[in-house]
Design a protein around this motif. Structure first.
Motif, PDB file in Angstrom:
ATOM      1  N   TYR A   1       0.815  -1.214   0.000  1.00 34.45           N
ATOM      2  CA  TYR A   1       0.000   0.000   0.000  1.00 34.45           C
ATOM      3  C   TYR A   1       0.853   1.269   0.000  1.00 34.45           C
ATOM      4  CZ  TYR A   1      -4.370  -2.494   0.995  1.00 34.45           C
ATOM      5  OH  TYR A   1      -5.468  -3.300   0.923  1.00 34.45           O
ATOM      6  N   GLY A   2       2.148   1.168   0.262  1.00 35.57           N
ATOM      7  CA  GLY A   2       2.996   2.332   0.500  1.00 35.57           C
ATOM      8  C   GLY A   2       3.270   3.147  -0.746  1.00 35.57           C
ATOM      9  N   ASP A   3       3.494   4.469  -0.550  1.00 37.70           N
ATOM     10  CA  ASP A   3       3.827   5.356  -1.660  1.00 37.70           C
ATOM     11  C   ASP A   3       5.185   5.025  -2.253  1.00 37.70           C
ATOM     12  OD1 ASP A   3       1.456   6.708  -1.255  1.00 37.70           O
ATOM     13  OD2 ASP A   3       2.356   8.215   0.067  1.00 37.70           O
ATOM     14  N   GLU A   4       6.069   4.432  -1.444  1.00 35.46           N
ATOM     15  CA  GLU A   4       7.424   4.154  -1.911  1.00 35.46           C
ATOM     16  C   GLU A   4       7.442   3.155  -3.061  1.00 35.46           C
ATOM     17  OE1 GLU A   4       6.343   3.771   1.130  1.00 35.46           O
ATOM     18  OE2 GLU A   4       7.244   5.449   2.238  1.00 35.46           O
ATOM     19  N   LEU A   5       6.378   2.347  -3.179  1.00 38.00           N
ATOM     20  CA  LEU A   5       6.353   1.337  -4.236  1.00 38.00           C
ATOM     21  C   LEU A   5       6.422   1.987  -5.616  1.00 38.00           C
ATOM     22  CD1 LEU A   5       5.935  -1.841  -4.255  1.00 38.00           C
ATOM     23  CD2 LEU A   5       3.600  -1.337  -4.952  1.00 38.00           C
ATOM     24  N   ILE A   6       5.799   3.161  -5.751  1.00 38.95           N
ATOM     25  CA  ILE A   6       5.783   3.847  -7.046  1.00 38.95           C
ATOM     26  C   ILE A   6       7.184   4.323  -7.432  1.00 38.95           C
ATOM     27  CG2 ILE A   6       4.842   5.864  -8.267  1.00 38.95           C
ATOM     28  CD1 ILE A   6       2.315   5.581  -6.690  1.00 38.95           C
ATOM     29  N   ASP A   7       8.016   4.610  -6.427  1.00 40.87           N
ATOM     30  CA  ASP A   7       9.358   5.121  -6.708  1.00 40.87           C
ATOM     31  C   ASP A   7      10.224   4.107  -7.436  1.00 40.87           C
ATOM     32  OD1 ASP A   7       8.519   7.369  -5.387  1.00 40.87           O
ATOM     33  OD2 ASP A   7       9.424   6.803  -3.466  1.00 40.87           O
ATOM     34  N   ARG A   8       9.867   2.828  -7.382  1.00 40.45           N
ATOM     35  CA  ARG A   8      10.664   1.807  -8.058  1.00 40.45           C
ATOM     36  C   ARG A   8      10.445   1.806  -9.572  1.00 40.45           C
ATOM     37  NH1 ARG A   8       9.258  -3.621  -4.566  1.00 40.45           N
ATOM     38  NH2 ARG A   8       9.372  -2.727  -2.471  1.00 40.45           N
ATOM     39  N   LEU A   9       9.375   2.462 -10.015  1.00 38.61           N
ATOM     40  CA  LEU A   9       8.949   2.328 -11.398  1.00 38.61           C
ATOM     41  C   LEU A   9       9.488   3.456 -12.265  1.00 38.61           C
ATOM     42  CD1 LEU A   9       5.195   1.470 -10.701  1.00 38.61           C
ATOM     43  CD2 LEU A   9       7.090  -0.130 -11.070  1.00 38.61           C
ATOM     44  N   GLY A  10       9.478   3.197 -13.566  1.00 44.84           N
ATOM     45  CA  GLY A  10       9.798   4.233 -14.520  1.00 44.84           C
ATOM     46  C   GLY A  10       8.674   5.247 -14.591  1.00 44.84           C
ATOM     47  N   GLU A  11       8.893   6.326 -15.316  1.00 45.53           N
ATOM     48  CA  GLU A  11       7.932   7.431 -15.334  1.00 45.53           C
ATOM     49  C   GLU A  11       6.571   6.994 -15.862  1.00 45.53           C
ATOM     50  OE1 GLU A  11       7.410  11.913 -17.235  1.00 45.53           O
ATOM     51  OE2 GLU A  11       9.341  10.850 -17.379  1.00 45.53           O
ATOM     52  N   ALA A  12       6.543   6.282 -16.973  1.00 50.67           N
ATOM     53  CA  ALA A  12       5.263   5.886 -17.579  1.00 50.67           C
ATOM     54  C   ALA A  12       4.519   4.905 -16.682  1.00 50.67           C
ATOM     55  CB  ALA A  12       5.499   5.276 -18.959  1.00 50.67           C
ATOM     56  N   ALA A  13       5.241   3.902 -16.160  1.00 55.57           N
ATOM     57  CA  ALA A  13       4.605   2.908 -15.297  1.00 55.57           C
ATOM     58  C   ALA A  13       4.120   3.541 -13.994  1.00 55.57           C
ATOM     59  CB  ALA A  13       5.583   1.779 -14.998  1.00 55.57           C
ATOM     60  N   ALA A  14       4.899   4.494 -13.467  1.00 57.03           N
ATOM     61  CA  ALA A  14       4.495   5.172 -12.231  1.00 57.03           C
ATOM     62  C   ALA A  14       3.234   5.994 -12.457  1.00 57.03           C
ATOM     63  CB  ALA A  14       5.626   6.070 -11.730  1.00 57.03           C
ATOM     64  N   ARG A  15       3.174   6.667 -13.619  1.00 53.41           N
ATOM     65  CA  ARG A  15       1.991   7.463 -13.928  1.00 53.41           C
ATOM     66  C   ARG A  15       0.752   6.584 -14.076  1.00 53.41           C
ATOM     67  NH1 ARG A  15       4.189  10.293 -17.430  1.00 53.41           N
ATOM     68  NH2 ARG A  15       3.684   9.049 -19.271  1.00 53.41           N
ATOM     69  N   GLU A  16       0.902   5.425 -14.722  1.00 55.90           N
ATOM     70  CA  GLU A  16      -0.224   4.506 -14.885  1.00 55.90           C
ATOM     71  C   GLU A  16      -0.715   3.988 -13.530  1.00 55.90           C
ATOM     72  OE1 GLU A  16      -1.274   0.155 -16.926  1.00 55.90           O
ATOM     73  OE2 GLU A  16       0.748   1.005 -17.094  1.00 55.90           O
ATOM     74  N   LEU A  17       0.246   3.612 -12.655  1.00 48.53           N
ATOM     75  CA  LEU A  17      -0.142   3.110 -11.345  1.00 48.53           C
ATOM     76  C   LEU A  17      -0.790   4.206 -10.509  1.00 48.53           C
ATOM     77  CD1 LEU A  17      -0.286   0.881  -9.293  1.00 48.53           C
ATOM     78  CD2 LEU A  17       2.091   1.346  -8.641  1.00 48.53           C
ATOM     79  N   GLN A  18      -0.295   5.432 -10.642  1.00 56.31           N
ATOM     80  CA  GLN A  18      -0.896   6.547  -9.897  1.00 56.31           C
ATOM     81  C   GLN A  18      -2.340   6.775 -10.327  1.00 56.31           C
ATOM     82  OE1 GLN A  18       0.827   8.483  -7.321  1.00 56.31           O
ATOM     83  NE2 GLN A  18      -1.374   8.658  -6.971  1.00 56.31           N
TER      84      GLN A  18
END
Length: 899
Positions: free
Chosen positions: A726-743
């Protein structure tokens, strides 16, 4: 004015030799109900329930008993009204003329124009009239805030005996109710209401005027007592044994004599409910499984805590397992004995989980309960006729742990009084879904009867965290009410998190406890206790011996699901032994996998279980699985169970390998709980279809968390990983496009959860301390509150399909299993359908009219049963509608949407 015995209270009792309908005088029904209420008070209420009432009214127990009987006897006084007595469906003479028609022509019984069309129900009429009548005899009242005083509270709860309370009646209306509702009638109508009121009060001996206030707990208990007493006093077969002969006038002497008749009959009426005599034995010191661990910790410490502080809430956090279930039941046994509870309700997230737990709950009952007890299976597939469902379940398990042989006393018979939708929850032992609890805090009919049913029991909620945002909100409200009613509760959850802390806080809030935060221990396993008396939180010494540490090996397979499944199971076949379970997301996919495996891996023993099977087939297969895949099973050779998420919360099954499609991390861990050994193995099919999953964000986060696979130390890492997913830090592992999709997916999930939580909060009834004396808030209707909305909040709306083969056969080729229709109304007995029902999401049958006739559709019990007449096409049994094609086989029901 003398009492008029011609005013009828019960009709539809047959005819005499002259063709005149029998009637039961209203005064007799009122006294019947009062007499039953005395027995319910003595025999069915727990000591705590009685104490709640006596304490609220500020009177001794015996006086509270007399008042309860008096009030129960007043419940139908609203039937002394023009619309009720002259209703067109009322009792008639041989010529078809209403027996009460003569009243309208008599002096004093005249009524204003429009009175007969007054649409006020007799329940609401009782509320309106009694608010003023009770005030007149000295019950505490208030002009400005009538709901805050006893006179209005009693009137309101008696007006709610039909399942819903009515809004507050303010002083100007209670002084002259005829101004708003001319159907009440003036003159003799008013005099007869007063005569009946006086006689019921005189006969029951309730002359004392209580000066207390109606607390929420007392209101629930008294409402339950009144409704239950009315139900029992209204059994037609029993009323016929008490009919009065011609010339019976209802004089005081005749009423005194009838009161003895009613009192003599009341114990028999209560006895036939199958509710008497159940209790909890004192738990023995040797009932835990081992000397260390969760169960032993609870067994050693909880009895002393309960002795000192009284019953309350126990929260157990541990990975899903048989041990956790046994620990929760151990806690229930301690709480039940301390509270003098008369039974237990075991709630699970799904009906399939309830089906699988029933045997373990029965084994517990054999050890923990004393006296006779009756058991029912309570979820959407069994509520049509609970006794038939219990019988079919027992038959499916006849070779297992619970026998269906004659002489078994736990199952009610088909003609049992309990075999009814609204009564079933009163059974001493219930195993069902958490929805049964949550409807107690939603404004549905007889929601307060649900609270009453639970108020005399222990409630166990397994997988308490498993219902999403809406379920969490409603569960918090239920726990508030549970604490206010002093209901002992046991919650079992996978791990401690904010939602578990919120449940602890809700119970403390309902008990009027402290507001300082209390946190469930994060280490696993753990347990805590909150007493219902003060809301005090107690963190006992945690188990010295943790559960056995295991390494869960999670593999992520990227190939096509069919290929990955066959390749993985090919190794099982090659080894010549081993057991696996495969989770597919839908019944259609499960059937497809079953066919693929039987075709390509013929040496593999394959079993299929899914929710779109007939009840009896699903119960039989689950019983077989419980035997074949239990830890003690001696099955030889490679075998596999193909299923759907319906088995996610089932216990007692053990496999060497678990294969699953994508799911949120908590769901994967629940499925992995079936894996055996010190190094259990879970294979996740990354490429499997995700379109049927509700929470795309959590599935995507789980995929990121797992990566190409990982090993998890259980239970040590479990809380950390649940926080991580559930943590916000999980998104930091991803590239920009993947992070945006997950967000974006996270944002959608947040919006969905807030909408669900908001809707659930809007629908939920107020908490016990928010009512401010107005019990009508427990039944309030909001604009737009449709049945579909209630269903959507309780989860996906379900209907039930019953497939009919040619010549009205319920089973292909089995002549004995024929749909039997009533000769007059051309509709079946609902109990006959129970074994053949197939639960189906409503969205899959939208637009399907079915083949039921008008008589079928008009029957309340069959409203959600869709009848499909099957025809044979190319060797398959099918039903084709405008948008869907249904195909029924021994593998279950497949629903295909037509192009």
């Amino acid at each position: 004015m003398p009492l008029d015995s011609r005013l009828w209270g019960k009709g539809r009792l047959g005819m005499n030799a002259r063709g005149v309908h029998h009637t039961h005088p209203l005064i007799c029904h009122l006294l019947d109900t009062a007499a039953v209420a005395e027995v319910v008070w003595d025999e069915l209420l727990t000591a705590h329930q009685r104490a709640m009432v006596a304490g609220a009214l500020q009177v001794p127990d015996q006086q509270a008993r007399a008042l309860a009987a008096f009030w129960a006897g007043l419940h139908d006084i609203g039937k002394i009204s023009v619309p009720f007595q002259l209703h067109r469906d009322g009792p008639k003479d041989a010529d078809g003329k209403l027996l009460a028609q003569e009243l309208g022509g008599e002096q004093g019984y005249g009524f204003a124009a429009g009175a007969a069309q007054d649409r006020q129900s007799h329940e609401a009429a009782a509320h309106w009239w009694l608010a003023g009548a009770l005030k007149e005899i000295g019950y505490p009242s208030s002009k400005r805030r009538p709901q805050s005083r006893l006179s209005h509270a009693v009137a309101q709860l008696l007006g709610g005996h039909g399942g819903r309370y009515h809004p507050v009646v303010y002083d100007k209306d209670s002084r002259c109710p005829l101004a708003r509702h001319p159907g009440l009638g003036a003159g003799s109508w008013e005099e007869q209401r007063r005569s009946h009121f006086r006689e019921v009060r005189r006969v029951t001996g309730a002359e004392l005027v209580p000066q207390g206030r109606m607390t929420p707990g007392a209101a629930v208990v008294l409402t339950g007592l009144v409704v239950l007493s009315d139900w029992l006093a209204s059994i037609p077969e029993e009323i016929r044994t008490r009919l009065r002969g011609e010339g019976w006038a209802g004089t005081p002497a005749e009423l005194d004599t009838y009161w003895q008749v009613a009192r003599a009959a009341a114990p028999r009426l209560v006895q036939q409910t199958d509710l008497l005599g159940t209790g909890f034995a004192r738990p023995g010191p040797d009932q835990w499984v081992s000397e260390t661990g969760l169960g032993a910790s609870i067994a050693r410490q909880l009895p002393d805590l309960v002795t000192e502080h009284g019953p309350g809430l126990v929260v157990v956090t541990a990975p899903p397992s048989q041990d956790r279930t046994e620990a929760a039941l151990q806690a229930a046994a301690v709480l039940g004995h301390a509270a003098n509870a008369r039974g237990l309700f075991y709630a699970l997230p799904t009906g399939s989980a309830a089906d699988s737990h029933m045997a373990q709950v029965h084994a517990f009952a054999e050890q923990a309960l004393t006296g006779p007890w009756r058991s029912l299976l309570l979820h959407s597939s069994s509520r049509l006729k609970p006794a038939e469902a219990a019988e079919q379940w027992a038959r499916a398990h006849a070779v297992g742990e619970v026998s269906a042989e004659p002489g078994e006393e736990w199952a009610p018979t088909a003609n049992s009084w309990l075999n009814s939708h609204h009564r079933a929850l009163l059974a001493a032992l219930g195993t069902g879904t958490v929805d049964e609890l949550l409807q107690a805090v939603m404004p549905v009919q007889f929601n307060v009867m649900r609270l009453f049913a639970f108020s005399g029991k222990v409630v166990v909620v397994d997988e308490a965290h498993a219902r999403g945002a809406w379920g969490q909100k409603l569960m918090l409200r239920f726990l508030e009410w549970a604490a206010a009613l002093r209901i002992p509760v046991v919650l079992a959850a996978m791990a401690a998190d904010k939602s578990v802390d919120a449940m602890l806080a809700a119970y403390r809030r309902g008990a009027a406890g402290g507001k300082e935060p209390v946190v469930q221990p994060r280490r696993l396993p753990a347990w805590s206790f909150v007493d219902a008396q003060s809301g005090g939180a107690h963190l006992p010494r945690q188990p010295a011996g943790a559960v056995r540490a295991r390494k869960l090996n999670i593999e992520v397979a990227d190939g096509a699901p069919d290929d990955e499944i066959q390749a993985t199971l090919g190794l099982l076949v090659a080894s010549g032994s081993g057991r696996a379970i495969i989770y597919r997301s839908t019944p259609t996919e499960a059937i497809h996998t079953f066919r693929q495996l039987t075709q390509h891996l013929p040496s593999l023993d394959v079993t299929l279980v899914h929710e779109q099977m007939r009840n009896k087939d699903r119960w039989q297969r689950l019983a077989a699985c419980r035997s074949a895949f239990s830890p003690r099973s001696g099955v030889c050779g490679p075998s596999v169970l193909v299923t759907t998420p319906m088995l996610e919360h089932v216990r007692g099954l053990q496999f060497d390998l678990v294969i699953s499609g994508p799911a949120p991390f908590a769901g994967l861990l629940a499925r992995a709980a079936h894996a055996a050994g010190d190094q259990p193995r879970l294979v996740v099919l990354r490429a499997d279809d995700k379109s049927h999953l509700d929470d795309a964000a959590l599935v995507q986060r789980t995929d990121v968390l797992l990566g190409e696979g990982r090993t998890v130390s259980l239970p040590e890492e479990l809380p950390l990983l649940l926080d991580e997913v559930y943590g916000d830090e999980l998104i930091d592992r991803l590239g920009e496009a993947a992070a945006r999709e997950l967000q974006q997916l996270d944002n959608r999930r947040t919006v969905h959860e807030r909408r669900a939580s908001g809707t659930a909060g809007w629908l939920a009834v107020p908490g016990p301390w928010e009512l401010d004396g107005d019990f009508g808030l427990l039944s309030r209707d909001h604009p737009g509150m449709e049945p579909e909305l209630l269903s959507s909040v309780l989860g996906e709306e379900m209907v039930h399909v019953v497939c009919i083969y040619p010549a009205r056969l319920l089973e292909d080729g089995v002549r004995e299993q024929k749909l039997m229709l009533d000769s007059k109304k051309k509709r079946p007995k609902p109990g006959q359908l129970v074994p053949y029902l197939i639960p189906v999401p409503k969205r899959l049958v939208d637009g399907v009219a079915g083949d039921a006739n008008a008589a079928w559709r008009s029957m309340a019990a069959l409203k959600t049963v869709l009848r499909l007449n099957l025809t044979s096409e190319n060797g398959e049994w099918v039903h084709t509608g405008a948008k869907h094609r249904f195909c029924m086989s021994e593998l279950g029901l497949i629903i295909e949407q037509l192009p």
